[in-house]
Design a protein around this motif. Structure first.
Motif, PDB file in Angstrom:
ATOM      1  N   GLY A  35       0.805  -1.209   0.000  1.00  0.00           N
ATOM      2  CA  GLY A  35       0.000   0.000   0.000  1.00  0.00           C
ATOM      3  C   GLY A  35       0.834   1.252   0.000  1.00  0.00           C
ATOM      4  O   GLY A  35       2.057   1.223   0.188  1.00  0.00           O
ATOM      5  N   TRP A  36       0.149   2.336  -0.235  1.00  0.00           N
ATOM      6  CA  TRP A  36       0.717   3.677  -0.140  1.00  0.00           C
ATOM      7  C   TRP A  36      -0.080   4.465   0.882  1.00  0.00           C
ATOM      8  O   TRP A  36      -1.321   4.428   0.881  1.00  0.00           O
ATOM      9  CB  TRP A  36       0.674   4.390  -1.477  1.00  0.00           C
ATOM     10  N   PHE A  37       0.652   5.156   1.711  1.00  0.00           N
ATOM     11  CA  PHE A  37       0.063   6.047   2.694  1.00  0.00           C
ATOM     12  C   PHE A  37       0.735   7.412   2.528  1.00  0.00           C
ATOM     13  O   PHE A  37       1.767   7.522   1.874  1.00  0.00           O
ATOM     14  CB  PHE A  37       0.313   5.519   4.117  1.00  0.00           C
ATOM     15  N   ARG A  38       0.145   8.426   3.130  1.00  0.00           N
ATOM     16  CA  ARG A  38       0.781   9.741   3.082  1.00  0.00           C
ATOM     17  C   ARG A  38       0.531  10.492   4.372  1.00  0.00           C
ATOM     18  O   ARG A  38      -0.448  10.229   5.081  1.00  0.00           O
ATOM     19  CB  ARG A  38       0.260  10.555   1.891  1.00  0.00           C
ATOM     20  N   GLN A  39       1.438  11.408   4.633  1.00  0.00           N
ATOM     21  CA  GLN A  39       1.318  12.236   5.833  1.00  0.00           C
ATOM     22  C   GLN A  39       1.687  13.667   5.495  1.00  0.00           C
ATOM     23  O   GLN A  39       2.818  13.942   5.095  1.00  0.00           O
ATOM     24  CB  GLN A  39       2.208  11.714   6.953  1.00  0.00           C
ATOM     25  N   ALA A  40       0.721  14.534   5.640  1.00  0.00           N
ATOM     26  CA  ALA A  40       0.936  15.959   5.411  1.00  0.00           C
ATOM     27  C   ALA A  40       1.366  16.618   6.719  1.00  0.00           C
ATOM     28  O   ALA A  40       1.083  16.089   7.804  1.00  0.00           O
ATOM     29  CB  ALA A  40      -0.353  16.595   4.894  1.00  0.00           C
ATOM     30  N   PRO A  41       2.023  17.759   6.644  1.00  0.00           N
ATOM     31  CA  PRO A  41       2.465  18.441   7.865  1.00  0.00           C
ATOM     32  C   PRO A  41       1.314  18.709   8.820  1.00  0.00           C
ATOM     33  O   PRO A  41       0.268  19.224   8.409  1.00  0.00           O
ATOM     34  CB  PRO A  41       3.062  19.746   7.343  1.00  0.00           C
ATOM     35  N   GLY A  42       1.491  18.319  10.074  1.00  0.00           N
ATOM     36  CA  GLY A  42       0.476  18.561  11.078  1.00  0.00           C
ATOM     37  C   GLY A  42      -0.715  17.627  11.039  1.00  0.00           C
ATOM     38  O   GLY A  42      -1.678  17.817  11.794  1.00  0.00           O
ATOM     39  N   LYS A  43      -0.649  16.632  10.162  1.00  0.00           N
ATOM     40  CA  LYS A  43      -1.771  15.698  10.042  1.00  0.00           C
ATOM     41  C   LYS A  43      -1.308  14.269  10.299  1.00  0.00           C
ATOM     42  O   LYS A  43      -0.123  13.966  10.240  1.00  0.00           O
ATOM     43  CB  LYS A  43      -2.399  15.791   8.656  1.00  0.00           C
ATOM     44  N   GLU A  44      -2.257  13.400  10.556  1.00  0.00           N
ATOM     45  CA  GLU A  44      -1.941  11.996  10.753  1.00  0.00           C
ATOM     46  C   GLU A  44      -1.727  11.302   9.414  1.00  0.00           C
ATOM     47  O   GLU A  44      -2.209  11.752   8.385  1.00  0.00           O
ATOM     48  CB  GLU A  44      -3.079  11.308  11.518  1.00  0.00           C
ATOM     49  N   ARG A  45      -1.001  10.210   9.481  1.00  0.00           N
ATOM     50  CA  ARG A  45      -0.789   9.423   8.275  1.00  0.00           C
ATOM     51  C   ARG A  45      -2.126   8.852   7.817  1.00  0.00           C
ATOM     52  O   ARG A  45      -2.918   8.373   8.627  1.00  0.00           O
ATOM     53  CB  ARG A  45       0.185   8.289   8.556  1.00  0.00           C
ATOM     54  N   GLU A  46      -2.350   8.893   6.501  1.00  0.00           N
ATOM     55  CA  GLU A  46      -3.612   8.399   5.975  1.00  0.00           C
ATOM     56  C   GLU A  46      -3.389   7.423   4.829  1.00  0.00           C
ATOM     57  O   GLU A  46      -2.403   7.503   4.096  1.00  0.00           O
ATOM     58  CB  GLU A  46      -4.500   9.558   5.497  1.00  0.00           C
ATOM     59  N   VAL A  93       4.379  13.592   2.576  1.00  0.00           N
ATOM     60  CA  VAL A  93       5.380  12.529   2.439  1.00  0.00           C
ATOM     61  C   VAL A  93       4.608  11.243   2.188  1.00  0.00           C
ATOM     62  O   VAL A  93       3.682  10.903   2.942  1.00  0.00           O
ATOM     63  CB  VAL A  93       6.241  12.400   3.708  1.00  0.00           C
ATOM     64  N   TYR A  94       4.981  10.555   1.126  1.00  0.00           N
ATOM     65  CA  TYR A  94       4.306   9.326   0.749  1.00  0.00           C
ATOM     66  C   TYR A  94       5.155   8.127   1.183  1.00  0.00           C
ATOM     67  O   TYR A  94       6.362   8.075   0.913  1.00  0.00           O
ATOM     68  CB  TYR A  94       4.077   9.300  -0.760  1.00  0.00           C
ATOM     69  N   TYR A  95       4.491   7.175   1.822  1.00  0.00           N
ATOM     70  CA  TYR A  95       5.154   5.996   2.338  1.00  0.00           C
ATOM     71  C   TYR A  95       4.613   4.736   1.677  1.00  0.00           C
ATOM     72  O   TYR A  95       3.398   4.577   1.521  1.00  0.00           O
ATOM     73  CB  TYR A  95       4.929   5.874   3.844  1.00  0.00           C
ATOM     74  N   CYS A  96       5.522   3.867   1.349  1.00  0.00           N
ATOM     75  CA  CYS A  96       5.176   2.547   0.856  1.00  0.00           C
ATOM     76  C   CYS A  96       5.126   1.604   2.057  1.00  0.00           C
ATOM     77  O   CYS A  96       5.918   1.751   2.988  1.00  0.00           O
ATOM     78  CB  CYS A  96       6.242   2.109  -0.137  1.00  0.00           C
ATOM     79  N   ALA A  97       4.200   0.651   2.003  1.00  0.00           N
ATOM     80  CA  ALA A  97       4.078  -0.291   3.116  1.00  0.00           C
ATOM     81  C   ALA A  97       3.826  -1.700   2.588  1.00  0.00           C
ATOM     82  O   ALA A  97       3.192  -1.867   1.535  1.00  0.00           O
ATOM     83  CB  ALA A  97       2.938   0.128   4.043  1.00  0.00           C
ATOM     84  N   TYR A  98       4.309  -2.659   3.359  1.00  0.00           N
ATOM     85  CA  TYR A  98       4.243  -4.080   2.990  1.00  0.00           C
ATOM     86  C   TYR A  98       3.399  -4.772   4.030  1.00  0.00           C
ATOM     87  O   TYR A  98       3.715  -4.727   5.220  1.00  0.00           O
ATOM     88  CB  TYR A  98       5.668  -4.628   2.992  1.00  0.00           C
ATOM     89  N   GLY A  99       2.320  -5.378   3.574  1.00  0.00           N
ATOM     90  CA  GLY A  99       1.366  -5.930   4.513  1.00  0.00           C
ATOM     91  C   GLY A  99       1.297  -7.443   4.521  1.00  0.00           C
ATOM     92  O   GLY A  99       1.370  -8.088   3.470  1.00  0.00           O
ATOM     93  N   GLY A 110       9.899   6.940   3.017  1.00  0.00           N
ATOM     94  CA  GLY A 110       9.071   8.056   2.589  1.00  0.00           C
ATOM     95  C   GLY A 110       9.709   8.864   1.484  1.00  0.00           C
ATOM     96  O   GLY A 110      10.933   8.961   1.382  1.00  0.00           O
ATOM     97  N   THR A 111       8.863   9.448   0.650  1.00  0.00           N
ATOM     98  CA  THR A 111       9.324  10.335  -0.413  1.00  0.00           C
ATOM     99  C   THR A 111       8.396  11.545  -0.472  1.00  0.00           C
ATOM    100  O   THR A 111       7.177  11.403  -0.379  1.00  0.00           O
ATOM    101  CB  THR A 111       9.387   9.594  -1.760  1.00  0.00           C
ATOM    102  N   GLN A 112       8.991  12.711  -0.602  1.00  0.00           N
ATOM    103  CA  GLN A 112       8.215  13.948  -0.542  1.00  0.00           C
ATOM    104  C   GLN A 112       7.567  14.251  -1.887  1.00  0.00           C
ATOM    105  O   GLN A 112       8.222  14.210  -2.934  1.00  0.00           O
ATOM    106  CB  GLN A 112       9.117  15.118  -0.141  1.00  0.00           C
TER     107      GLN A 112
END
Length: 117
Positions: A35-46, A93-99, A110-112
């Motif tokens: 999956g891909w998740f992202r986290q913006a400044p001041g926000k939770e990862r989504e 910041v976009y994060y890749c995840a392995y489930g 993470g990559t911006q």
């Protein structure tokens, strides 16, 4: 152990496109999803998108449906996120995840992605 390396982030104007890549290496498992998740400044990862590795079935957050596409290349152990029609609110910041099973166990660094108006 699984290692994930993301690439493809950058700066783009509103309406532009980027493609993120995430290469997985190390121990391999069956019945995985990525999956891909992202986290913006001041926000939770989504959550953004995920794909079941074996079937290729994908699902997306409502905020990106119709604009983002997740895909995978089995031979390269790589998952992609094609992002079109980007908006400033996609900046994060976009994060890749392995489930495994019902959890995401391994995460990339993470990559911006920055979208300017």
């Amino acid at each position: 152990q699984v290692q994930l390396v993301e690439s493809g982030g950058g700066l783009v104007q509103t309406g532009g496109s980027l493609r993120l890549s995430c290469a997985a290496s190390g121990r391999t498992f069956s019945n995985i999803h990525m999956g891909w998740f992202r986290q913006a400044p001041g926000k939770e990862r989504e959550f953004v998108a995920q794909i079941t590795w074996s079937s290729g079935n994908a699902n997306y957050a409502d905020s990106v449906k119709g604009r983002f596409t997740i895909s995978r290349d089995n031979a390269k152990n790589t998952v992609y996120l094609q992002m079109n029609s980007l908006k400033p609110e996609d900046t994060a910041v976009y994060y890749c995840a392995y489930g495994l099973g019902s959890s995401y166990v391994y995460w990339g660094q993470g990559t911006q992605v920055t979208v300017i108006a």
